[in-house]
Design a protein around this motif. Structure first.
Motif, short mmCIF file in Angstrom:
data_model
loop_
_atom_site.label_atom_id
_atom_site.label_comp_id
_atom_site.label_asym_id
_atom_site.label_seq_id
_atom_site.Cartn_x
_atom_site.Cartn_y
_atom_site.Cartn_z
N PHE A 179 0.88 -1.16 0.00
CA PHE A 179 0.00 0.00 0.00
C PHE A 179 0.92 1.22 0.00
CE2 PHE A 179 -2.53 3.30 2.21
CZ PHE A 179 -3.58 3.38 1.30
N GLU A 192 1.21 5.36 -0.39
CA GLU A 192 0.53 6.65 -0.35
C GLU A 192 1.44 7.72 -0.91
OE1 GLU A 192 -2.17 7.20 3.39
OE2 GLU A 192 -0.29 6.26 4.02
N LYS A 196 1.50 11.74 -1.24
CA LYS A 196 0.89 13.02 -0.84
C LYS A 196 1.70 14.13 -1.50
CE LYS A 196 -0.72 11.08 3.42
NZ LYS A 196 -1.23 11.31 4.74
N THR A 236 1.57 5.83 -11.13
CA THR A 236 1.10 4.53 -10.67
C THR A 236 1.82 3.41 -11.41
OG1 THR A 236 -1.07 5.36 -10.02
CG2 THR A 236 -0.91 3.01 -10.47
N TYR A 271 -1.77 -1.29 -4.09
CA TYR A 271 -2.65 -0.12 -4.15
C TYR A 271 -1.77 1.13 -4.06
CZ TYR A 271 -7.27 -2.30 -3.42
OH TYR A 271 -8.44 -3.00 -3.55
N LYS A 276 -2.39 5.20 -3.41
CA LYS A 276 -3.36 6.22 -3.03
C LYS A 276 -2.73 7.59 -3.22
CE LYS A 276 -5.50 8.32 0.95
NZ LYS A 276 -5.27 8.55 2.36
N TYR A 277 -3.47 8.51 -3.80
CA TYR A 277 -2.98 9.88 -4.00
C TYR A 277 -3.78 10.85 -3.14
CZ TYR A 277 -0.44 8.04 -7.93
OH TYR A 277 0.43 7.31 -8.70
N GLU A 278 -3.06 11.84 -2.65
CA GLU A 278 -3.70 12.90 -1.88
C GLU A 278 -3.08 14.23 -2.27
OE1 GLU A 278 -4.35 14.16 2.78
OE2 GLU A 278 -3.82 12.09 2.30
#
Length: 114
Positions: free
Chosen positions: A61, A63, A65, A79, A98, A100-102
């Motif tokens: 996972f 992330e 940011k 990705t 996975y 995840k973008y923020e």
């Protein structure tokens, strides 16, 4: 001011951490205006990650940011780069990763905010 936090179910050697960190530093430039100069990276390895109910196979996972916004196209390219990197370096199949973008509108550094 990007930050990439990786939680992986596999152990990572010091050499692997260095290699992945360097390659993430190159990959972050896919997002216009971002570079390794401001990148912070965190690794958490040997995590208990269950994907599709299965904790016996490698998984990750990740992330990402970023201060400000970026395009869907840049996220798509990043990705692919991240998944390929983790598959190559850590033998984690792309289908068990996975990302995840923020997008962050407030970011502090050096006692002040941007």
């Amino acid at each position: 001011m990007p930050f990439i936090n990786s939680r992986v179910s596999v152990p990572m050697s010091g050499e692997q951490k260095t290699s992945v960190k360097e390659k993430l530093g190159q990959a972050i430039s896919i997002i216009p205006g971002k570079s390794e100069d401001w990148l912070m990276v965190e690794f958490a390895d040997n995590c208990d990650l269950y994907f599709q109910g299965d904790g016996g196979q490698p998984a990750a996972f990740v992330e990402v940011k970023v201060f400000g916004s970026f395009s869907d196209e840049a996220a798509e390219k990043l990705t692919e780069a991240v998944c390929s990197l983790y598959e190559q370096e850590l033998q984690i199949p792309k289908g068990r990763i996975y990302v995840k973008y923020e997008e962050v509108s407030k970011w502090g550094w050096n006692g002040r905010n941007f």
